[in-house]
Design an enzyme around this catalytic site. Structure first.
Site, PDB file in Angstrom:
ATOM      1  N   HIS A 170      18.860  23.940  -3.766  1.00  0.00           N
ATOM      2  CA  HIS A 170      19.876  24.892  -4.234  1.00  0.00           C
ATOM      3  C   HIS A 170      19.261  26.047  -5.009  1.00  0.00           C
ATOM      4  CE1 HIS A 170      22.307  21.575  -2.990  1.00  0.00           C
ATOM      5  NE2 HIS A 170      21.888  20.820  -4.000  1.00  0.00           N
ATOM      6  N   ARG A 171      18.034  26.394  -4.696  1.00  0.00           N
ATOM      7  CA  ARG A 171      17.326  27.501  -5.356  1.00  0.00           C
ATOM      8  C   ARG A 171      17.114  27.279  -6.844  1.00  0.00           C
ATOM      9  NH1 ARG A 171      15.449  31.034  -1.775  1.00  0.00           N
ATOM     10  NH2 ARG A 171      16.517  30.723   0.173  1.00  0.00           N
ATOM     11  N   LEU A 172      17.212  26.024  -7.267  1.00  0.00           N
ATOM     12  CA  LEU A 172      16.925  25.725  -8.681  1.00  0.00           C
ATOM     13  C   LEU A 172      15.431  25.447  -8.811  1.00  0.00           C
ATOM     14  CD1 LEU A 172      19.993  23.434  -9.507  1.00  0.00           C
ATOM     15  CD2 LEU A 172      19.716  25.883  -9.878  1.00  0.00           C
ATOM     16  N   HIS A 173      14.637  26.408  -8.389  1.00  0.00           N
ATOM     17  CA  HIS A 173      13.192  26.223  -8.370  1.00  0.00           C
ATOM     18  C   HIS A 173      12.681  26.002  -9.790  1.00  0.00           C
ATOM     19  CE1 HIS A 173      13.867  27.656  -4.421  1.00  0.00           C
ATOM     20  NE2 HIS A 173      13.994  28.915  -4.784  1.00  0.00           N
TER      21      HIS A 173
END
Ligand SMILES: Cc1cc2nc3c(=O)[nH]c(=O)nc-3n(C[C@H](O)[C@H](O)[C@H](O)COP(=O)(O)O)c2cc1C
Length: 193
Positions: A170-173
């Site tokens: 979820h692009r929570l890099h």
């Protein structure tokens, strides 16, 4: 807990060696000239430790000229299959002669002759000219060990900032950043992705 970016680098680099099909030690090296104009190219990491990251090249190349004018530089690893990058910033200095000699001696004879034959980054009229120079070097060193050319050697990037980027769902890099402190330690923190 010890804050040690090199322990994390060790782990990630070991995993990259397992997972990457080619050149897991390839890294982009960004330099800039005296005007601040940047350039970037790939080189191979040939040694690392708490004192820095070492690569080898021609010390009369374009990059060498830029490093002489401005020692500040950056390295970037991108391991696609692991979805990771490592960004390293710091300053460059020559590796020791002993290190450069030892690494040069470990290279194949053709690579050694290539280092003598190449005027890296200078204009070359045609491929045949380079091949002729290579043959000249074969003849010059026939029956002898090939010594390290005076214009060829290592550089060490001494890091002051190292950032580890890991892809997350979820692009929570995750971005974990280490800064060098004046007492030669490191501080560690997270950045918004
Ligand atoms: C995967 C890869 C690894 C490379 N490794 C090196 C290296 O370790 N040393 C080097 O001098 N050039 C290496 N090269 C070539 C450089 O990218 C570059 O063409 C050359 O060093 C000249 O750069 P310059 O004109 O900016 O000095 C590599 C290229 C690739 C694609």
């Amino acid at each position: 807990m010890t804050t040690d970016p090199f322990a994390r680098f060790d782990t990630w680099f070991a995993e990259a060696r397992e997972s990457e099909p080619n050149d897991s030690n390839a890294m982009a090296l960004a330099t800039a000239d005296a005007r601040g104009y940047p350039s970037v190219r790939m080189v191979l990491l040939k040694g690392y430790g708490p004192d820095g990251f070492v690569f080898y090249t021609n010390r009369e190349s374009r990059k060498a000229g830029e490093i002489a004018a401005n020692p500040h530089a950056a390295l970037l690893f991108h391991w696609k299959s692991l979805r990771r990058q490592i960004r390293i910033e710091g300053s460059l200095s020559f590796a020791t002669d002993a290190e450069s000699d030892a690494y040069f001696a470990s290279r194949s004879r053709d690579s050694q002759l290539g280092a003598w034959a190449s005027d890296q980054s200078r204009p070359l009229a045609d491929r045949a000219t380079f091949e002729t120079r290579f043959e000249e070097m074969q003849a010059r060193f026939e029956g002898k060990d090939v010594p390290r050319p005076p214009h060829w050697g290592g550089y060490r990037l001494t890091p002051n900032r190292i950032e580890f980027w890991q892809d997350r769902a979820h692009r929570l890099h995750e971005r974990r950043v280490f800064h060098h402190t004046p007492d030669r330690g490191w501080t560690e923190g997270l950045l918004y992705p």
